[in-house]
Scaffold this motif. Structure first.
Motif, short mmCIF file in Angstrom:
data_model
loop_
_atom_site.label_atom_id
_atom_site.label_comp_id
_atom_site.label_asym_id
_atom_site.label_seq_id
_atom_site.Cartn_x
_atom_site.Cartn_y
_atom_site.Cartn_z
N TYR A 1 0.65 -1.81 0.41
CA TYR A 1 -0.52 -0.60 0.24
C TYR A 1 0.53 1.05 -0.51
CZ TYR A 1 -3.66 -2.98 1.52
OH TYR A 1 -4.46 -4.32 1.60
N PHE A 2 0.40 2.13 -0.56
CA PHE A 2 1.35 3.49 -0.76
C PHE A 2 0.08 4.21 -0.94
CE2 PHE A 2 -0.03 2.99 -5.04
CZ PHE A 2 0.13 4.43 -6.12
N TYR A 3 0.48 5.14 -0.72
CA TYR A 3 -0.20 6.59 -0.50
C TYR A 3 0.15 8.21 -0.05
CZ TYR A 3 -3.95 10.31 -0.22
OH TYR A 3 -4.34 11.65 -0.85
N GLY A 4 1.11 8.35 0.62
CA GLY A 4 2.13 9.72 1.23
C GLY A 4 3.46 10.20 0.07
N ALA A 5 3.49 10.78 0.06
CA ALA A 5 4.67 11.02 -1.08
C ALA A 5 6.15 10.60 0.13
CB ALA A 5 4.89 12.10 -2.20
N ASP A 6 5.91 10.46 0.99
CA ASP A 6 6.89 10.80 2.20
C ASP A 6 6.95 9.84 2.58
OD1 ASP A 6 4.46 11.12 3.32
OD2 ASP A 6 5.22 12.35 4.72
N GLU A 7 5.87 8.68 2.67
CA GLU A 7 6.08 7.51 3.37
C GLU A 7 7.80 6.63 2.85
OE1 GLU A 7 2.53 5.88 2.02
OE2 GLU A 7 1.71 7.42 3.41
N VAL A 8 8.48 6.23 3.19
CA VAL A 8 9.56 5.38 2.81
C VAL A 8 9.31 3.95 2.83
CG1 VAL A 8 11.90 4.96 3.14
CG2 VAL A 8 11.03 7.04 3.58
N PRO A 9 9.72 3.55 1.39
CA PRO A 9 10.18 3.20 0.20
C PRO A 9 8.90 3.30 -0.88
CG PRO A 9 10.11 0.89 0.70
CD PRO A 9 9.69 1.66 2.06
N TYR A 10 6.96 3.23 -0.58
CA TYR A 10 6.42 3.12 -1.28
C TYR A 10 5.90 4.26 -1.69
CZ TYR A 10 7.36 -1.58 -0.94
OH TYR A 10 9.12 -3.18 -0.71
N GLY A 11 6.01 5.83 -0.68
CA GLY A 11 5.46 6.91 -1.21
C GLY A 11 5.66 7.43 -2.50
N ARG A 12 7.18 6.68 -3.34
CA ARG A 12 7.86 7.21 -4.39
C ARG A 12 7.07 6.60 -5.30
NH1 ARG A 12 13.46 4.95 -2.99
NH2 ARG A 12 14.64 6.59 -1.41
N PHE A 13 5.51 5.74 -4.51
CA PHE A 13 4.33 5.80 -6.20
C PHE A 13 3.79 6.53 -6.49
CE2 PHE A 13 5.52 1.04 -5.52
CZ PHE A 13 7.22 0.93 -5.43
N VAL B 1 12.97 0.86 -6.60
CA VAL B 1 12.32 0.12 -5.72
C VAL B 1 10.92 -0.37 -6.17
CG1 VAL B 1 10.41 0.63 -3.61
CG2 VAL B 1 12.77 1.90 -3.81
N LEU B 2 10.15 0.15 -7.26
CA LEU B 2 9.25 -1.10 -8.25
C LEU B 2 9.41 -2.22 -8.17
CD1 LEU B 2 6.65 -0.39 -9.22
CD2 LEU B 2 7.22 -0.02 -11.43
N LEU B 3 11.11 -2.20 -9.11
CA LEU B 3 10.71 -4.46 -9.35
C LEU B 3 11.54 -4.88 -8.60
CD1 LEU B 3 13.83 -3.04 -12.62
CD2 LEU B 3 11.33 -3.79 -12.46
N SER B 4 11.32 -3.74 -6.97
CA SER B 4 11.97 -4.63 -5.66
C SER B 4 10.83 -5.50 -5.23
CB SER B 4 12.83 -3.68 -4.82
OG SER B 4 11.50 -2.91 -4.22
#
Length: 152
Positions: A4-16, A101-104
């Motif tokens: 799950y991701f949402y906020g851009a500042d969430e590590v590491p998936y906020g990058r999505f 990160v995406l590939l991981s």
């Protein structure tokens, strides 16, 4: 296990997030974030699109892109998914850090964790279309296939 991701500042998936501070070059123009780029595509060829590109933050770009007083391009509903695919593809091809990160994430399901958007995210009930997550997963699959076994 879903990611799950949402906020851009969430590590590491906020990058999505489309608000992530990763610029995008598309069709010969630079956009500060994928949100700027996506929102402006609703108004291609207008002054409003350029105003969105110059917005100081992705939140402001989103607000300008959702301005109902401005007419959307006529084909928007038909092309919006393809526009998002192009924007996401350009972003993840450009930036090695977020591509890694995406590939991981392997084959895990990726979900935009927003209750406010039933189309791009999971929606309030959790049964949304999750189109951004789907586009991220298909982008991941393409990038992984291109990288071959060494890049996985």
């Amino acid at each position: 296990m879903p990611i799950y991701f949402y906020g851009a500042d969430e590590v590491p998936y906020g990058r999505f997030s489309n608000f992530s501070a990763h610029g995008v070059e598309l069709d010969g123009r630079f956009w500060p974030t994928s949100e700027h780029c996506f929102q402006a595509q609703k108004f291609t060829g207008t002054r409003h699109a350029d105003l969105i590109r110059k917005a100081p933050t992705p939140l402001r770009a989103a607000q300008l892109g959702r301005d109902t007083s401005k007419p959307l391009r006529r084909d928007w509903e038909r092309v919006k998914d393809d526009v998002m695919r192009r924007v996401v593809d350009a972003e993840f091809r450009t930036h090695e850090d977020i591509r890694a990160v995406l590939l991981s994430t392997g084959t895990d399901r990726i979900v935009e964790d927003t209750g406010a958007d039933h189309y791009w995210g999971r929606g309030r009930t959790g049964t949304g279309k999750n189109m951004l997550g789907r586009i991220l997963m298909s982008t991941r699959d393409r990038l992984a296939a291109e990288a071959g076994p060494v890049g996985r």
